[in-house]
Design a protein around this motif. Structure first.
Motif, PDB file in Angstrom:
ATOM      1  N   ASP A 259       8.554   7.374   9.072  1.00 45.36           N
ATOM      2  CA  ASP A 259       7.838   6.509   8.544  1.00 45.36           C
ATOM      3  C   ASP A 259       7.808   7.364   7.215  1.00 45.36           C
ATOM      4  N   LEU A 260       7.299   6.379   5.933  1.00 44.21           N
ATOM      5  CA  LEU A 260       7.574   6.762   4.809  1.00 44.21           C
ATOM      6  C   LEU A 260       7.052   7.892   4.348  1.00 44.21           C
ATOM      7  N   ASP A 261       6.164   8.501   5.482  1.00 46.41           N
ATOM      8  CA  ASP A 261       5.130   9.932   4.741  1.00 46.41           C
ATOM      9  C   ASP A 261       6.227  10.597   5.358  1.00 46.41           C
TER      10      ASP A 261
ATOM     11  N   ASN B  31       0.946  -1.469  -0.060  1.00 45.07           N
ATOM     12  CA  ASN B  31       0.333  -0.178   0.329  1.00 45.07           C
ATOM     13  C   ASN B  31       1.007   1.104  -0.165  1.00 45.07           C
ATOM     14  N   GLN B  32       2.209   1.062   0.204  1.00 45.21           N
ATOM     15  CA  GLN B  32       2.716   2.367   0.411  1.00 45.21           C
ATOM     16  C   GLN B  32       3.931   2.211  -0.381  1.00 45.21           C
TER      17      GLN B  32
ATOM     18  N   ASN C 102       8.755  -6.179  -7.998  1.00 50.46           N
ATOM     19  CA  ASN C 102       9.852  -4.960  -7.574  1.00 50.46           C
ATOM     20  C   ASN C 102       9.717  -4.157  -7.095  1.00 50.46           C
ATOM     21  N   ALA C 103       9.235  -3.937  -6.222  1.00 55.47           N
ATOM     22  CA  ALA C 103       9.538  -2.431  -4.915  1.00 55.47           C
ATOM     23  C   ALA C 103      10.599  -3.513  -3.829  1.00 55.47           C
TER      24      ALA C 103
END
Length: 246
Positions: free
Chosen positions: A121-123, A23-24, A53-54
């Motif tokens: 966090d990725l955000d 989702n991220q 892929n990620a």
């Protein structure tokens, strides 16, 4: 039940750790672009359930951590006391689709290949150097956090790989996640129950963007759904306001 990870083959003093699920994945390149503008510390990527892929993308840029989450069963809404659900939904919504990833965080921290780590966090939009954050690790708790009101925000965590809080946090994630909205609520309760004093990280290293603009912020945390929507539409603060996207 849990032991902190200690890879004797990895002798890296400082590094950065992030976690990602499917989702991220769209945040990965955005986060990386901002991080690498002014930072070169090695990065480890914790696999919370990414696509192949990620995973390959992460391997090309840093260390990919495969973590076992067999013991972790995050309670569903139907398994949680209804009064708690009502309370949580008043405080933050929507969030039910995020709890699975949130409670994986302590396991990622326990798996760090670095002696001292900054979790992001990725955000979190990185706008400056992160090396100064390491000075805020408390020598006893071996962790530092930004406190916002009564809660320690877990969007940015600086810690040593043998912090005594990590094992307690992981155990709580397994046994008590039905009692807490998020991982940071569980961590805040653990700190209070065990009388730890964690290092006070200045809020400029985890500035929650719903509080408004802070021109001195080093890390802008685009928390909650509206923050992700802003990133999708405007690219964050660097691109839309500071004009430092290139």
């Amino acid at each position: 039940m849990f032991d902190c990870f200690n890879n004797e083959n990895m002798d890296i003093q400082h590094g950065i750790l992030v976690g990602c699920d499917k989702n991220q994945e769209w945040l990965l390149s955005w986060w990386w672009k901002n991080y690498t503008q002014e930072n070169s510390l090695p990065v480890a990527f914790a696999d919370f359930g990414m696509s192949e892929n990620a995973k390959e993308w992460c391997k090309e840029r840093g260390i990919l951590l495969s973590i076992a989450f067999d013991r972790l069963q995050v309670a569903t809404k139907e398994e949680i006391e209804p009064s708690l659900c009502t309370e949580w939904e008043k405080a933050l919504s929507p969030f039910w689709g995020s709890r699975q990833a949130w409670f994986k965080k302590p396991f990622a921290l326990m798996s760090t290949p670095f002696r001292q780590t900054v979790w992001l966090d990725l955000d979190c939009e990185v706008l400056g150097p992160l090396e100064p954050v390491f000075q805020y690790i408390d020598p006893k708790a071996k962790m530092g956090l930004v406190r916002i009101g009564e809660v320690y925000n877990s969007g940015v965590i600086v810690f040593e790989n043998d912090s005594p809080l990590l094992k307690l946090w992981a155990e709580s994630a397994v046994s008590d996640n039905h009692l807490f909205l998020s991982d940071q609520d569980a961590l805040t309760q653990i700190i209070a129950d065990h009388g730890y004093r964690v290092g006070d990280v200045p809020e400029i290293y985890n500035w929650i963007m719903c509080r408004g603009l802070h021109m001195g912020a080093v890390v802008c945390h685009w928390a909650a759904q509206w923050g992700k929507a802003y990133i999708r539409e405007h690219g964050g603060l660097r691109d839309s306001y500071l004009g430092r996207g290139k």
